[in-house]
Design an enzyme around this catalytic site. Structure first.
Site, short mmCIF file in Angstrom:
data_model
loop_
_atom_site.label_atom_id
_atom_site.label_comp_id
_atom_site.label_asym_id
_atom_site.label_seq_id
_atom_site.Cartn_x
_atom_site.Cartn_y
_atom_site.Cartn_z
N LEU A 83 32.62 36.93 -36.08
CA LEU A 83 34.07 37.09 -35.96
C LEU A 83 34.58 36.40 -34.70
CD1 LEU A 83 34.36 40.84 -36.99
CD2 LEU A 83 34.46 38.81 -38.43
N SER B 107 32.65 35.83 -29.19
CA SER B 107 32.24 35.00 -28.05
C SER B 107 33.36 34.09 -27.62
CB SER B 107 31.01 34.18 -28.42
OG SER B 107 31.24 33.37 -29.57
N ASP C 150 34.93 26.46 -34.82
CA ASP C 150 34.90 26.74 -33.39
C ASP C 150 35.71 25.73 -32.61
OD1 ASP C 150 33.30 28.98 -33.51
OD2 ASP C 150 31.47 27.79 -33.57
#
Length: 458
Positions: free
Chosen positions: A160, A163, A190
């Site tokens: 999810l 980080s 990302d």
């Protein structure tokens, strides 16, 4: 409660949402097909408190994963990071890691959480490496040592993107650099952290360099990173469709506690694609069309907000796409028995539609169940469904799609008398709701309350 921060450097708190991949699959992007990601209302928080100049250390505390460590500022590898050939600033255009810099911080990151069993130290080490990389890239050795206290409602190792949510300095690019410290091969999603930082939804695909992406349902200009990513040089580049606000939809995220993909599962998935290349390519293409159809539907979000038949039609259309997405994942062998049970319980309750999120789950196994709830589902039905999930040993998160993006509270962090939220209060808060209540108590005072970069209703 007494005031805990320095007058010249008041404490501040930063928050950012997580995000979930609703449509598409990792290999879909590799083949040039799109994936669709949206933010969710689970959030990460960072409280930053300055210390006196005489305290030459920096502390990182993240109780969720058993991390609480203090480094001496003077022993950190500043000379490596500040070498003229390496020096970066918050405004620098970055979208890659410098391996030499990462190597320089790893011995310091390896020092954390030594009280934990070795198999549980990997997450603390990764978080410490990401933190130190950003701290040394953006800070100065003369900076008074701050205390960084982190907490997150976003489950770790769930894909999810907790980080990335924690790495919210210089929001877009530096968050991606932080994510690189966690993932050797970060997904194309990302690279689209404006989805989380801005509280939006977005669709990404990878295409050959120089080739215009086809079938962009938004029909708006796409934007590509200004530089090629590191770690995996490629002739391909990610193309992000312009991001938009997602309608506020209520969903359940269901952790079936299914282990991540094993080597055997990965081998089976790879073998299927090799043996049935033509058929699996058609399935990947179909998944891309499902993602694009869902994107078009979300762009015309007004239907979800109107009462009556319009809303029912919008939900039925999106729900059908959710179900189709999971059917295609299942055909590729990317589902698992736990997800089948989620679907059985949801269908029996008539509560909505479900798919596997495929977040961070490579080659099958793992991943969260994503349940789009019908707008008219009763609380009694929903309560029984959540009880059924828990009886199976699953963990349920009741969340909204769409959320505010990155937010900051600089002064007056909460409390009826204007006291700050100190580290102990912050870390001992029962949940996100208690933190938000404390911050809300500060609204109306000078500098009080959240200041969001992007609000969910913008």
């Amino acid at each position: 409660m007494s005031k805990v921060s320095l007058p010249t450097a008041p404490a501040f708190m930063v928050s950012a949402p997580g995000r979930v991949i609703v449509f598409g699959e990792r290999d879909v992007v590799v083949l040039g097909e799109p994936r669709l990601a949206v933010v969710i209302s689970l959030r990460s928080y960072v409280l930053v408190t300055a210390q006196p100049k005489s305290r030459r250390n920096v502390t990182l505390s993240f109780r969720n994963i058993g991390l609480d460590h203090t480094w001496s500022i003077d022993t950190l590898p500043w000379s490596t990071f500040h070498h003229p050939s390496k020096r970066k600033f918050y405004y620098s255009a970055v979208d890659s890691l410098d391996q030499e810099l990462l190597d320089a911080v790893m011995p310091h990151a390896q020092a954390v959480s030594k009280n934990l069993p070795e198999e549980k130290r990997q997450n603390p080490i990764r978080f410490a490496a990401a933190f130190l990389y950003l701290f040394l890239s953006l800070g100065f050795p003369q900076t008074p040592g701050p205390v960084y206290s982190l907490r997150s409602d976003i489950p770790t190792n769930a894909g999810l993107r907790g980080s990335a949510s924690m790495c919210i300095e210089r929001v877009h690019q530096w968050a991606y650099v932080g994510a690189l410290c966690f993932h050797d091969r970060p997904t194309e999603i990302d690279k689209t952290l404006r989805i989380s930082s801005g509280g939006k939804a977005g669709m990404v695909r990878r295409t050959a360099t120089g080739r215009d992406p086809s079938r962009d349902p938004s029909r708006a200009p796409s934007r590509a990173p200004s530089r090629a990513p590191s770690r995996a040089p490629s002739r391909n580049s990610s193309i992000l469709s312009p991001t938009y606000r997602c309608p506020k939809l209520r969903v359940l995220l269901v952790d079936t506690r299914q282990p991540r993909a094993t080597a055997e599962q990965l081998a089976k998935a790879k073998q299927l694609r090799q043996q049935q290349h033509e058929a699996t390519s058609l399935i990947f293409s179909a998944m891309g069309r499902v993602s694009e159809s869902a994107w078009k539907l979300l762009l015309t979000a007004g239907g979800f907000r109107r009462p009556g038949q319009d809303a029912r039609d919008a939900f039925e259309s999106l729900g059908a796409l959710v179900r189709m997405n999971h059917g295609l994942l299942d055909a590729l062998g990317l589902s698992h028995p736990g997800m089948l049970r989620v679907r059985e319980l949801v269908d029996r309750a008539g509560a909505g539609w479900c798919t596997l999120t495929r977040n961070g789950s490579r080659g099958g196994g793992g991943g969260y169940g994503f349940v789009l709830l019908r707008p008219d589902v009763s609380e009694d039905v929903l309560g029984q469904l959540e009880w059924d999930f828990e009886a199976e040993g699953f963990q349920v998160y009741d969340v909204d799609l769409s959320a505010e993006g990155v937010g900051v509270v600089r002064n007056g962090l909460g409390g009826e008398s204007g006291e700050e939220i100190d580290r102990e209060t912050f870390e001992d808060a029962e949940d996100e709701e208690e933190i938000e209540e404390r911050v809300s108590a500060g609204e109306g005072r000078d500098g009080g309350g959240w200041r969001f970069w992007m609000r969910a209703d913008d």
